[in-house]
Scaffold this motif. Sequence first.
Motif, PDB file in Angstrom:
ATOM      1  N   LYS A 252       0.842  -1.200   0.000  1.00 39.52           N
ATOM      2  CA  LYS A 252       0.000   0.000   0.000  1.00 39.52           C
ATOM      3  C   LYS A 252       0.874   1.246   0.000  1.00 39.52           C
ATOM      4  O   LYS A 252       1.903   1.303   0.684  1.00 39.52           O
ATOM      5  N   GLU A 271      -2.959   0.641  -4.000  1.00 38.44           N
ATOM      6  CA  GLU A 271      -3.048  -0.612  -3.253  1.00 38.44           C
ATOM      7  C   GLU A 271      -2.836  -1.747  -4.243  1.00 38.44           C
ATOM      8  O   GLU A 271      -3.555  -1.860  -5.235  1.00 38.44           O
ATOM      9  N   ILE A 307       3.604   0.803   2.890  1.00 48.38           N
ATOM     10  CA  ILE A 307       3.194  -0.260   3.807  1.00 48.38           C
ATOM     11  C   ILE A 307       3.263  -1.606   3.091  1.00 48.38           C
ATOM     12  O   ILE A 307       2.714  -1.766   2.002  1.00 48.38           O
ATOM     13  N   HIS A 309       2.447  -5.654   3.869  1.00 47.75           N
ATOM     14  CA  HIS A 309       1.810  -6.584   4.820  1.00 47.75           C
ATOM     15  C   HIS A 309       1.426  -5.876   6.112  1.00 47.75           C
ATOM     16  O   HIS A 309       1.717  -6.362   7.228  1.00 47.75           O
ATOM     17  N   ASP A 310       0.806  -4.710   5.971  1.00 52.25           N
ATOM     18  CA  ASP A 310       0.317  -3.916   7.107  1.00 52.25           C
ATOM     19  C   ASP A 310       1.426  -3.385   8.013  1.00 52.25           C
ATOM     20  O   ASP A 310       1.151  -2.855   9.095  1.00 52.25           O
ATOM     21  N   LYS A 311       2.664  -3.490   7.558  1.00 51.76           N
ATOM     22  CA  LYS A 311       3.796  -2.954   8.332  1.00 51.76           C
ATOM     23  C   LYS A 311       4.331  -1.717   7.617  1.00 51.76           C
ATOM     24  O   LYS A 311       4.714  -1.772   6.451  1.00 51.76           O
TER      25      LYS A 311
END
Length: 489
Positions: A252, A271, A307, A309-311
């Motif tokens: 993202k 995304e 971002i 993997h949401d990190k």
Amino acid sequence: MKVELQQIDKHFGSVHANDHITMTIPAGTIQGILGENGAGKSTLMKILSGFIQADSGVIKLDGKKVVIHTPDQAIHHGIGMLHQDPLDFPPMRVVDNLVVGSPGGLVPNKKEAIAALKKLQERFGFQIDPDAYVETLTVGERQQLEILRLLWLGARVLILDEPTTGISASQRLKLFDTLRKLAADGMTVIFVSHKLEEVEVLCHRIAVFQRGRMVGEAKPPYVTTKLVEMMFGKAITLDERAPCATCDPVLKVEHLEVEDTRLHICDINLEVCRGEVIGLAGMEGSGQRMFLRTLAGLTRPVGGKVIVHDKTLTGKTYASFRKAGVTYVPASRLEEGLISGLSLTEHFILAREQKGFIINRDAAVKETEENIDQFFIRGKPETHVEALSGGNQQRALLALQRQDVDVLLIEHPTRGLDIESSIWIWSKLKARCQLGATIVFISSDLEELLHYSDRILVFFGGKVSEPLDAGTTTVDQLGQLIGGLGMKS
């Protein structure tokens, strides 16, 4: 200048790079040299330009036999070569690069060089600042500088090895216009390529190479299918499009802001799904490379988030991005991707995580042999990477990438590759997508962008388009956006 090559033969160990090649090129001709990667095209041109020596054979210029053992001797005879990777000095200024290797003693006359540069630029419509540093120029401008330098040194035969690699469509048109002017003035132009559409539109005649031999010649009107069959011995067709089926977000980008000394790009939002392929289009220097390097952690953004993997990895190092499953494959193979002087085996040793303090060289050689077979690399474990052809260097770069990659960022994945090699490279990349990898790539080839991408972002003058559906976008629509038409302000 009329060029004759008679029975040119060259071996590199067990590889017969040039197998008794004979050809004649009349003055004022644009001669195409067409062939697959590793066919022997560049080897023959390096022999003609003095970078390597033939095992046997004769070179004649205007009917007179000549001996060429060095590039200096070649330019003395009026032969200059523009290589696939520019042979210049990026930290130096344009005028300093121009006078490198020129006669005139220890202190070259820079005023004379600048005057000559200005005169040549007016002739061809180039616009390069003599005081600019070469590292600030685009690939196309560096190419123009090399052409001007060779002409200034007295070249009457100009050899160009895959010259359209990495340049924009507008720069390609400018180059072709320049080559036509040179041929009209009586110069001999040798245009080495694997791109059928380019040699067909530009060249007065074409010689086709296959595995070190010249297998045929052609003159207009050209028949594309016959040229392909001469190159590969068979017909070549593209695979069907295979779009991404589902969306599981992996990468993202939120309100990303990037800049350098020339460009400032704001508010990029994207995304990317698992298994999806995102193409980045635009004229060279429009910001797509800066964006890609930001996604790799090689360039720091001035705002927004990256971002994986949401990190959130914004501002982290390239090592942190790699640890998160992101890897980057540069376009400049020998400058950033591979290490000259090291063998294929040594590259695989460096690319893999080592256990303990002692390197298991037998295991490394075995792994290298397996990758040579799997990726069809024409080389051996002990082969130094600079000795490989451009296509084989690209195959080696892909073979070096880890299998557990989640985000694969690639600059010009098929740069300098023939049709068959390009299809093969993309079959490997699409196989990675099937395993869940996401690919973001840059290309100047509009057909490649439309055929292999799921969505495309277009960069122009600090602006970025909304993601385009590659399946419903045409070449004309994409070309107009790349030229700035239809881009939202």
